[in-house]
Design an enzyme around this catalytic site. Structure first.
Site, PDB file in Angstrom:
ATOM      1  N   CYS A 123      15.096  13.954  -6.491  1.00  0.00           N
ATOM      2  CA  CYS A 123      16.530  13.685  -6.545  1.00  0.00           C
ATOM      3  C   CYS A 123      17.179  14.505  -7.656  1.00  0.00           C
ATOM      4  CB  CYS A 123      16.780  12.190  -6.768  1.00  0.00           C
ATOM      5  SG  CYS A 123      18.527  11.716  -6.673  1.00  0.00           S
ATOM      6  N   CYS A 124      16.546  14.554  -8.833  1.00  0.00           N
ATOM      7  CA  CYS A 124      17.067  15.339  -9.949  1.00  0.00           C
ATOM      8  C   CYS A 124      17.148  16.818  -9.577  1.00  0.00           C
ATOM      9  CB  CYS A 124      16.179  15.179 -11.176  1.00  0.00           C
ATOM     10  SG  CYS A 124      16.336  13.600 -12.044  1.00  0.00           S
ATOM     11  N   CYS A 234      14.664  15.663 -16.802  1.00  0.00           N
ATOM     12  CA  CYS A 234      15.070  15.765 -15.401  1.00  0.00           C
ATOM     13  C   CYS A 234      14.724  17.117 -14.799  1.00  0.00           C
ATOM     14  CB  CYS A 234      16.577  15.519 -15.262  1.00  0.00           C
ATOM     15  SG  CYS A 234      17.591  16.733 -16.124  1.00  0.00           S
TER      16      CYS A 234
END
Length: 239
Positions: A123-124, A234
């Site tokens: 997702c990051c 991230c």
């Protein structure tokens, strides 16, 4: 000599030149030497607001951009609007590719980042890393608001570093600043900042992945708090 070799050759000279001067002056020097190929990535955090102030207030020819993941706090969007109006300038906004976001959400749901570290990193990557890569195209100097005491993974960073992945020089002008130093400067200069900082949020990212921290907790405890790794990142500043 290709561009990356030329930049590497300049690295030590630049480190020496910038090591004993204020952040504001360092930005000015790099903006003059690398005009058209220098950019600052702002997360709209308190450190980044200070760097944005130095750039906008001095009319430095440095691109300022931020990443809108689509999952930010309302306070972050309000701050973006307020900052643009305060300085009469525009922070560029980069978004993730909608096809990738749609595929992720349709396949794994809107909260897949809670499932595993791999899902969170996916997702990051889609929402942050890929847009950053586009934003840094053609950039030779990448300015950040990183401070060394933000996490254990950042303790050994240098004022100027070679970023192998992006083939550019990364400049961390606030590296040796404390959080209190930054807060004092922001207050003195009347710089707009996110009100969540006054509610225990020291690091502000996506709303589902950020919480306030309690007194005595690690600086990064409020990011991806369900993970047990104290060196959480991230991928934006992967080394």
């Amino acid at each position: 000599m290709d561009l990356s070799q030329d930049l590497l050759a300049k690295l030590d000279t630049l480190r020496t030149a910038l090591s004993q001067i204020p952040a504001e002056e360092g930005l000015r020097i790099l903006a003059q030497e690398f005009q058209g190929s220098i950019a600052f990535s702002s997360s709209l955090g308190v450190e980044d607001q200070l760097v944005t102030h130095y750039i906008f207030e001095n009319n430095l020819p440095i691109r300022v951009f931020t990443l809108d993941t689509g999952r930010l706090f309302n306070e972050s969007y309000t701050l973006l609007h307020k900052t643009n109006n305060h300085y009469g300038k525009k922070i560029e906004v980069y978004f993730p590719k909608h096809e990738a976001v749609e595929q992720l959400v349709n396949e794994k749901g809107p909260m897949s980042f809670y499932n595993s570290i791999d899902d969170r990193k996916q997702c990051c990557y889609i929402r942050k890393v890929e847009p950053l890569n586009r934003a840094l195209q053609g950039v030779n100097i990448w300015v950040t608001g990183i401070r060394a005491d933000q996490s254990g993974a950042r303790q050994d960073l240098q004022l100027l570093e070679w970023d192998e992945g992006h083939q550019l020089i990364k400049y961390n002008p606030l590296l040796d600043w404390s959080l209190e130093d930054v807060k004092d400067a922001v207050k003195t200069l009347n710089i707009p900042y996110n009100p969540l900082h006054d509610k225990g949020f020291v690091s502000i990212g996506c709303a589902p992945c950020t919480r306030a921290i309690a007194e005595g907790e690690d600086f990064r405890a409020g990011r991806w708090w369900w993970e047990d790794n104290s060196k959480k990142e991230c991928g934006l500043h992967a080394r």
